[in-house]
Design a protein around this motif. Structure first.
Motif, PDB file in Angstrom:
ATOM      1  N   LEU A 146      -3.029  10.439   0.025  1.00 30.79           N
ATOM      2  CA  LEU A 146      -3.855   9.253   0.221  1.00 30.79           C
ATOM      3  C   LEU A 146      -4.090   9.033   1.710  1.00 30.79           C
ATOM      4  N   GLN A 147      -5.257   8.526   2.030  1.00 35.22           N
ATOM      5  CA  GLN A 147      -5.525   8.141   3.413  1.00 35.22           C
ATOM      6  C   GLN A 147      -4.670   6.933   3.789  1.00 35.22           C
ATOM      7  N   ASP A 148      -4.390   6.805   5.079  1.00 35.93           N
ATOM      8  CA  ASP A 148      -3.735   5.593   5.555  1.00 35.93           C
ATOM      9  C   ASP A 148      -4.632   4.387   5.297  1.00 35.93           C
ATOM     10  N   LEU A 149      -4.003   3.254   5.051  1.00 36.98           N
ATOM     11  CA  LEU A 149      -4.742   1.998   4.953  1.00 36.98           C
ATOM     12  C   LEU A 149      -4.975   1.436   6.350  1.00 36.98           C
ATOM     13  N   SER A 150      -6.095   0.762   6.521  1.00 39.19           N
ATOM     14  CA  SER A 150      -6.358   0.044   7.765  1.00 39.19           C
ATOM     15  C   SER A 150      -6.355  -1.453   7.483  1.00 39.19           C
ATOM     16  N   LEU A 151      -6.191  -2.235   8.532  1.00 40.70           N
ATOM     17  CA  LEU A 151      -6.000  -3.678   8.371  1.00 40.70           C
ATOM     18  C   LEU A 151      -7.149  -4.345   7.649  1.00 40.70           C
ATOM     19  N   TRP A 152      -8.367  -3.821   7.805  1.00 39.33           N
ATOM     20  CA  TRP A 152      -9.532  -4.515   7.261  1.00 39.33           C
ATOM     21  C   TRP A 152     -10.016  -3.901   5.951  1.00 39.33           C
ATOM     22  N   ASP A 153      -9.231  -3.032   5.361  1.00 36.70           N
ATOM     23  CA  ASP A 153      -9.621  -2.450   4.077  1.00 36.70           C
ATOM     24  C   ASP A 153      -9.626  -3.499   2.972  1.00 36.70           C
ATOM     25  N   GLU A 154     -10.613  -3.370   2.079  1.00 36.45           N
ATOM     26  CA  GLU A 154     -10.680  -4.253   0.925  1.00 36.45           C
ATOM     27  C   GLU A 154      -9.714  -3.776  -0.161  1.00 36.45           C
ATOM     28  N   GLU A 155      -9.541  -4.612  -1.154  1.00 32.81           N
ATOM     29  CA  GLU A 155      -8.592  -4.331  -2.229  1.00 32.81           C
ATOM     30  C   GLU A 155      -8.870  -3.000  -2.931  1.00 32.81           C
ATOM     31  N   GLU A 156     -10.158  -2.650  -3.064  1.00 30.70           N
ATOM     32  CA  GLU A 156     -10.524  -1.446  -3.811  1.00 30.70           C
ATOM     33  C   GLU A 156     -10.020  -0.162  -3.162  1.00 30.70           C
ATOM     34  N   LEU A 157      -9.656  -0.216  -1.888  1.00 31.80           N
ATOM     35  CA  LEU A 157      -9.185   0.973  -1.182  1.00 31.80           C
ATOM     36  C   LEU A 157      -7.667   1.126  -1.240  1.00 31.80           C
ATOM     37  N   VAL A 158      -6.985   0.170  -1.857  1.00 31.32           N
ATOM     38  CA  VAL A 158      -5.539   0.290  -2.068  1.00 31.32           C
ATOM     39  C   VAL A 158      -5.333   1.004  -3.405  1.00 31.32           C
ATOM     40  N   PHE A 159      -4.808   2.206  -3.365  1.00 31.72           N
ATOM     41  CA  PHE A 159      -4.700   3.056  -4.561  1.00 31.72           C
ATOM     42  C   PHE A 159      -6.045   3.137  -5.287  1.00 31.72           C
ATOM     43  N   PRO A 160      -7.071   3.714  -4.627  1.00 30.73           N
ATOM     44  CA  PRO A 160      -8.409   3.775  -5.245  1.00 30.73           C
ATOM     45  C   PRO A 160      -8.384   4.536  -6.558  1.00 30.73           C
ATOM     46  N   TRP A 161      -9.229   4.085  -7.492  1.00 33.37           N
ATOM     47  CA  TRP A 161      -9.373   4.668  -8.823  1.00 33.37           C
ATOM     48  C   TRP A 161      -8.159   4.419  -9.714  1.00 33.37           C
ATOM     49  N   HIS A 162      -7.291   3.510  -9.319  1.00 29.38           N
ATOM     50  CA  HIS A 162      -6.117   3.224 -10.150  1.00 29.38           C
ATOM     51  C   HIS A 162      -6.007   1.716 -10.360  1.00 29.38           C
ATOM     52  N   THR A 163      -6.829   1.230 -11.308  1.00 28.56           N
ATOM     53  CA  THR A 163      -6.821  -0.208 -11.582  1.00 28.56           C
ATOM     54  C   THR A 163      -5.492  -0.661 -12.177  1.00 28.56           C
ATOM     55  N   GLU A 164      -4.740   0.256 -12.811  1.00 32.56           N
ATOM     56  CA  GLU A 164      -3.456  -0.128 -13.389  1.00 32.56           C
ATOM     57  C   GLU A 164      -2.439  -0.495 -12.313  1.00 32.56           C
ATOM     58  N   LEU A 165      -2.712  -0.135 -11.049  1.00 33.96           N
ATOM     59  CA  LEU A 165      -1.791  -0.475  -9.962  1.00 33.96           C
ATOM     60  C   LEU A 165      -2.173  -1.767  -9.247  1.00 33.96           C
ATOM     61  N   ARG A 166      -3.303  -2.358  -9.622  1.00 32.69           N
ATOM     62  CA  ARG A 166      -3.773  -3.533  -8.897  1.00 32.69           C
ATOM     63  C   ARG A 166      -2.766  -4.666  -8.905  1.00 32.69           C
ATOM     64  N   SER A 167      -2.146  -4.921 -10.042  1.00 32.43           N
ATOM     65  CA  SER A 167      -1.200  -6.039 -10.125  1.00 32.43           C
ATOM     66  C   SER A 167       0.135  -5.719  -9.462  1.00 32.43           C
ATOM     67  N   TRP A 168       0.275  -4.501  -8.950  1.00 33.57           N
ATOM     68  CA  TRP A 168       1.521  -4.098  -8.287  1.00 33.57           C
ATOM     69  C   TRP A 168       1.345  -3.931  -6.786  1.00 33.57           C
ATOM     70  N   HIS A 169       0.202  -4.321  -6.254  1.00 28.28           N
ATOM     71  CA  HIS A 169       0.012  -4.230  -4.804  1.00 28.28           C
ATOM     72  C   HIS A 169       1.072  -5.016  -4.047  1.00 28.28           C
TER      73      HIS A 169
END
Length: 211
Positions: A146-169
């Motif tokens: 995975l690419q590093d996250l940057s401070l201004w990334d939106e939610e969709e870029l945190v574990f992209p393509w994995h909606t099952e991980l959204r509630s575990w951010h």
């Protein structure tokens, strides 16, 4: 949660003022936890999380094919799952083997041996060496970094393509707290933060195994 939200909550939940630790340092902590969590999912949950496939042309007389290496802003291959080559419009799945297993000279393997592939550094080696050019003749299924996250990334870029991980951010800011407490010399709080993280991580692993 946006990345900035994760960072801010890590601060407010660890008794730290915004000016005490720089954003660069906090993002370093966040990315440590981000990649650590991704690797835990790959290694302990499996189910082929963070999957992609790659194709390239087969070249006559070429048996080494280098693949993308990872970087902070670039996805790379982490673990190869399978390698296929195309022959006469049909595909052959190659078995994996170390080329030193056969006690044969390399030029003999490259010319005469039954089909297999080997991995050395960031390259796949195919035996025997292909004799024809084939467009998109090499197909690799793999787990990716995975690419590093940057401070201004939106939610969709945190574990992209994995909606099952959204509630575990939230696990990312839970994991960041141990670094923040450690930096401040708060050992009891550091130990508790580690225990909190391990408890919630266990819940995540159980949840994902049933997906």
């Amino acid at each position: 949660m946006k990345v900035s939200d994760i960072k801010d909550y890590a601060i407010t939940s660890s008794y730290s003022g915004k000016s005490e630790i720089s954003d660069d340092t906090l993002m370093m902590y966040l990315n440590i936890e981000y990649h650590k969590l991704a690797n835990t999912i790959k290694n302990e949950v499996k189910n082929d999380f963070f999957y992609d496939k790659f194709t390239t042309d087969l070249k006559a007389s070429q048996n080494e094919y280098s693949f993308e290496t990872s970087g902070g802003t670039k996805v790379g291959i982490d673990k190869i799952l399978s390698v296929e080559i195309k022959e006469n419009e049909s595909r052959r799945i190659l078995k994996y083997s170390n080329n030193t297993n056969y006690n044969q000279p390399l030029d003999h393997l490259e010319k005469y041996w039954n089909w297999f592939y080997d991995i050395k550094d960031s390259s796949i080696f195919i035996y025997p060496t292909p004799s024809l050019d084939v467009t998109d003749g090499l197909l690799v299924q793999a787990l990716v970094t995975l690419q590093d996250l940057s401070l201004w990334d939106e939610e969709e870029l945190v574990f992209p393509w994995h909606t099952e991980l959204r509630s575990w951010h939230y696990l990312l800011w839970v994991g960041m707290r141990q670094h923040i407490f450690q930096e401040q010399g708060m050992q009891n709080e550091t130990d508790k933060a580690i225990n909190d993280y391990e408890r919630d991580l266990m819940k995540l692993k159980l949840y994902l195994k049933n997906r």
